[in-house]
Structure formats: structure tokens, C-alpha cells
Design a protein around this motif. Structure first.
Motif, PDB file in Angstrom:
ATOM      1  N   THR A  36       0.717  -1.393  -0.088  1.00 43.42           N
ATOM      2  CA  THR A  36      -0.030   0.059   0.030  1.00 43.42           C
ATOM      3  C   THR A  36       0.828   1.307   0.033  1.00 43.42           C
ATOM      4  OG1 THR A  36      -0.277  -0.076   2.437  1.00 43.42           O
ATOM      5  CG2 THR A  36      -1.855  -1.342   1.072  1.00 43.42           C
ATOM      6  N   ASN A  37       0.209   2.393  -0.292  1.00 45.73           N
ATOM      7  CA  ASN A  37       0.853   3.702  -0.405  1.00 45.73           C
ATOM      8  C   ASN A  37       0.733   4.112   1.250  1.00 45.73           C
ATOM      9  OD1 ASN A  37      -1.786   4.634  -0.111  1.00 45.73           O
ATOM     10  ND2 ASN A  37      -1.830   5.223  -2.114  1.00 45.73           N
ATOM     11  N   VAL A  38       1.063   5.444   1.446  1.00 48.29           N
ATOM     12  CA  VAL A  38       1.011   5.938   2.916  1.00 48.29           C
ATOM     13  C   VAL A  38      -0.472   6.193   3.046  1.00 48.29           C
ATOM     14  CG1 VAL A  38       3.150   7.199   2.637  1.00 48.29           C
ATOM     15  CG2 VAL A  38       1.198   8.290   1.948  1.00 48.29           C
ATOM     16  N   ARG A  39      -1.241   6.138   2.355  1.00 44.73           N
ATOM     17  CA  ARG A  39      -2.859   6.378   2.756  1.00 44.73           C
ATOM     18  C   ARG A  39      -3.407   4.796   2.830  1.00 44.73           C
ATOM     19  NH1 ARG A  39      -5.893  10.426  -0.790  1.00 44.73           N
ATOM     20  NH2 ARG A  39      -7.389  10.286   1.191  1.00 44.73           N
ATOM     21  N   GLY A  40      -2.901   3.691   2.822  1.00 46.19           N
ATOM     22  CA  GLY A  40      -3.344   2.421   3.015  1.00 46.19           C
ATOM     23  C   GLY A  40      -3.976   1.936   1.679  1.00 46.19           C
ATOM     24  N   ALA A  80     -11.258   5.737  -7.757  1.00 42.81           N
ATOM     25  CA  ALA A  80     -11.349   5.474  -6.388  1.00 42.81           C
ATOM     26  C   ALA A  80     -10.065   4.617  -5.714  1.00 42.81           C
ATOM     27  CB  ALA A  80     -12.523   4.930  -5.748  1.00 42.81           C
ATOM     28  N   PRO A  81      -9.421   4.782  -4.541  1.00 42.05           N
ATOM     29  CA  PRO A  81      -8.587   3.840  -3.948  1.00 42.05           C
ATOM     30  C   PRO A  81      -9.150   2.515  -3.675  1.00 42.05           C
ATOM     31  CG  PRO A  81      -9.355   5.396  -2.451  1.00 42.05           C
ATOM     32  CD  PRO A  81     -10.019   5.725  -3.717  1.00 42.05           C
ATOM     33  N   VAL A  82      -8.171   1.392  -3.680  1.00 38.07           N
ATOM     34  CA  VAL A  82      -8.767   0.233  -3.383  1.00 38.07           C
ATOM     35  C   VAL A  82      -8.021  -0.121  -1.786  1.00 38.07           C
ATOM     36  CG1 VAL A  82      -8.341  -2.332  -3.572  1.00 38.07           C
ATOM     37  CG2 VAL A  82      -8.389  -0.966  -5.743  1.00 38.07           C
ATOM     38  N   ILE A  83      -8.874   0.279  -1.070  1.00 37.85           N
ATOM     39  CA  ILE A  83      -8.831   0.318   0.573  1.00 37.85           C
ATOM     40  C   ILE A  83      -8.888  -0.756   1.128  1.00 37.85           C
ATOM     41  CG2 ILE A  83      -9.285   1.371   2.737  1.00 37.85           C
ATOM     42  CD1 ILE A  83      -8.084   3.325   0.946  1.00 37.85           C
TER      43      ILE A  83
END
Length: 130
Positions: A36-40, A80-83
Motif C-alpha cells: 500500500t501507499n501512505v494512505r493505505g 477510487a482507491p482500493v482500500i
């Protein structure tokens, strides 16, 4: 599995086939903290790779035994992000010609039931090298 299969980057990323037919390929990968990136959210480049692999497998199913395909063009709209995950890429054929195959891929965050990206890819059809 061979040593190469278990150590190959794609195996370590846990890309996995869900469905594979002549008309549709669905692949998934899990969201893990090391991806993941810093935003999860899953890294965009890993999602692009998942999209390219799913579409490439599908395109390869459209050609003869003496031919291969290679990515000629890749266009992704990240929506949208994949969280939560897993990330699911569903590839379909838009048009399969003699020299070019066009595919579409929808990528969803399965856990949130949300469209995360939409992509179109073109694959050049090549004669296999001897």
C-alpha cells in the motif's frame, strides 16, 4: 511449483485467477500493508500490472498457437482507491482483429463494492519467434 514460480514477483504479490474463459478473465490481489501507499490504498502501479496481466491473458486466448500478443497501449482512469480489497480486475474483449486486440478492464475494490478504475488496452498480435 518450481523455485522460479515461488520466487517470481507475481507469485509474491499473490495475483490469482478467479475466472478464465475465451470471453472474460477475472483476477484478484489482496490489499496488504507491504503493497500500500501512505494512505493505505494499493499502489497504482500494482493495479496497473494486475489490469495488464488480466487483459494480456484474455488477449492471448484470442490468437492462434503460432502467435503471441504484446501490450501496445494502456489507458487507465483511476476512480477510487482500493482500500479494503481484494482488487478484482475483470477483462473483456472489445474487438479482436487480425493484428490488434482491444480489451476493457473494470477494476473494483471488492470489500467496498466500488469501481476503482476503468482501463482500455490494445495488444499487438505478433507471429511467434522460432
Amino acid at each position: 511449483m518450481t523455485d522460479t514460480e515461488t520466487t517470481h514477483l507475481l507469485h509474491r504479490l499473490n495475483y490469482r485467477m478467479v475466472t478464465e474463459t475465451d470471453d472474460r478473465v477475472v483476477m484478484e490481489m489482496d490489499n496488504r500493508p507491504d503493497l500500500t501507499n501512505v494512505r493505505g490504498a494499493l499502489q497504482g502501479g500494482l493495479l496497473a500490472t494486475l489490469i495488464d496481466i488480466a487483459a494480456g491473458i484474455l488477449s492471448g486466448r484470442q490468437v492462434g498457437a503460432e502467435q503471441d500478443v504484446t501490450t501496445a497501449d494502456l489507458n487507465i482512469h483511476y476512480l477510487a482507491p482500493v482500500i479494503d480489497g481484494p482488487a478484482r480486475a475483470e477483462a473483456t474483449v472489445v474487438r479482436a482483429g487480425k493484428r490488434l486486440i482491444v480489451t476493457a478492464v473494470d477494476l473494483t475494490d471488492v470489500g467496498r463494492n466500488r469501481l476503482a478504475a476503468r482501463a482500455t488496452l490494445s495488444f499487438a498480435v505478433l507471429d511467434r519467434r522460432s
